[in-house]
Scaffold this active site. Sequence first.
Site, PDB file in Angstrom:
ATOM      1  N   TYR A 116       0.800  -1.228   0.000  1.00 44.29           N
ATOM      2  CA  TYR A 116       0.000   0.000   0.000  1.00 44.29           C
ATOM      3  C   TYR A 116       0.835   1.282   0.000  1.00 44.29           C
ATOM      4  O   TYR A 116       0.498   2.235  -0.728  1.00 44.29           O
ATOM      5  CB  TYR A 116      -0.999  -0.014   1.155  1.00 44.29           C
ATOM      6  CG  TYR A 116      -2.246  -0.797   0.828  1.00 44.29           C
ATOM      7  CD1 TYR A 116      -3.313  -0.190   0.166  1.00 44.29           C
ATOM      8  CD2 TYR A 116      -2.368  -2.142   1.148  1.00 44.29           C
ATOM      9  CE1 TYR A 116      -4.457  -0.894  -0.156  1.00 44.29           C
ATOM     10  CE2 TYR A 116      -3.494  -2.863   0.824  1.00 44.29           C
ATOM     11  CZ  TYR A 116      -4.545  -2.235   0.176  1.00 44.29           C
ATOM     12  OH  TYR A 116      -5.675  -2.945  -0.158  1.00 44.29           O
ATOM     13  N   GLU A 150      -9.025  -6.312   4.778  1.00 40.86           N
ATOM     14  CA  GLU A 150      -8.379  -7.463   4.141  1.00 40.86           C
ATOM     15  C   GLU A 150      -7.733  -8.386   5.160  1.00 40.86           C
ATOM     16  O   GLU A 150      -7.708  -9.609   4.963  1.00 40.86           O
ATOM     17  CB  GLU A 150      -7.354  -6.969   3.115  1.00 40.86           C
ATOM     18  CG  GLU A 150      -8.018  -6.375   1.878  1.00 40.86           C
ATOM     19  CD  GLU A 150      -7.085  -5.537   1.030  1.00 40.86           C
ATOM     20  OE1 GLU A 150      -5.847  -5.672   1.181  1.00 40.86           O
ATOM     21  OE2 GLU A 150      -7.577  -4.727   0.220  1.00 40.86           O
TER      22      GLU A 150
END
Length: 414
Positions: free
Chosen positions: A95, A137
């Site tokens: 990310y 997630e």
Amino acid sequence: MLNDKTIQIIKSTVPVLEIHGTAITKRFYELLFSNYPELLNLFNHANQRQGKQQTALANAVYAAALHIDKLEMILPAVKQIAQKHRSLGVKPEQYPIVGQMLLKAIKEVLGDAATDEILGAWADAYGVIAGVFIEVEAGMYQAAEQQEGGWADYRAFRVERKIVESEVITSFYLVPQDGGAIATFEPGQYVSVKLDIPGEANTHIRQYSLSDAPGKPYYRISVKREDTLQNRPAGKISVYLHEQIGEGDVLHLSAPAGAFTLDQQDERPLVLLSGGVGLTPMVSMLKTIVTANPKRRVIFIHAAQNGDVHAMKQQVDALASLHPQVSNYVVYDKPTMNDRSLQAFDKEGYIDLPWLKKVIPTTNAAFYFCGPVPFMRMMNSTLKEFGVDAADIHYEFFGPAGSLEAETEAQPQR
């Protein structure tokens, strides 16, 4: 949490994103892959070439900016994307890389208009949004691994059977190579299949809906062979599966994922609409509901060019004959002479509103549809015109999420 000033700055960029969003995401992917080529192993290269992935990301960024003060508004979309990320194996450490490349793309595309203040606000906003994804997630990874028969990342499955369903669709029955149990799934979900093709520099990952009911000792995927069409290359992965993968070969699968799932608690009539290979999740839903709730009324409508490319017709016909609560309809737009002689279809042409009103007795029902994007746009607009409540309309994109409102919806092609 973001402060009021940051929120206002992000909201002020919404008109800019509406105009330049796709240019930003196109540049983002160029930067991402040139600086981190290993990430090419996670992405569908065909979607990149066709611009689908860039458009999907641009829509997601635009929605995040629009609802930055109420991120709960985009939580359903976050969960859908997170399901895909989990099935692909996206990790938290990726990310920050994405954030860095996104900010760089914004600066390059917008130039001096992307001030330090705007970039700083977007850095803060991205940190919050990424945190939401990572948290969601993490829960999905844990659930996938810890469920009975579950696993992390990818698991080896052997092709137990390979069945030709039509001229263009073939089913693969997959059993775990280790002989262990397999995780259950919700009808409508998919698995990611990871392939290392000889001569290819990168790993390829594709998602395929599970086309049988849960509770079996195997998973079944039914793959349409995508051959070369005008302005579109052949589907490299589908052709490889059809031509090179046979019984006894091994494929690597993620645990089942996906947010397009059947609500089995709903007692109202269930309408399943599919076009082409979009019938795969619908067949799973049909096979599940006739056992789980045999009293529930089901209307199954499938559209295809003709009987030569219509997969699993005998399976659906058999279910309808065994379960009187199931009504089964077939629509062909280019029926063959054999189709006509066998009276193998109920309507020639396309699914339209006057015909739907004849075969669907009520709009107080749950509607699910899947198929090529033009087909889905047509179904979406037709159901709305029918008066179906938006909350009762459910659909699945094969590939990056798009918009059913984005283009003129008067193209009934498949």
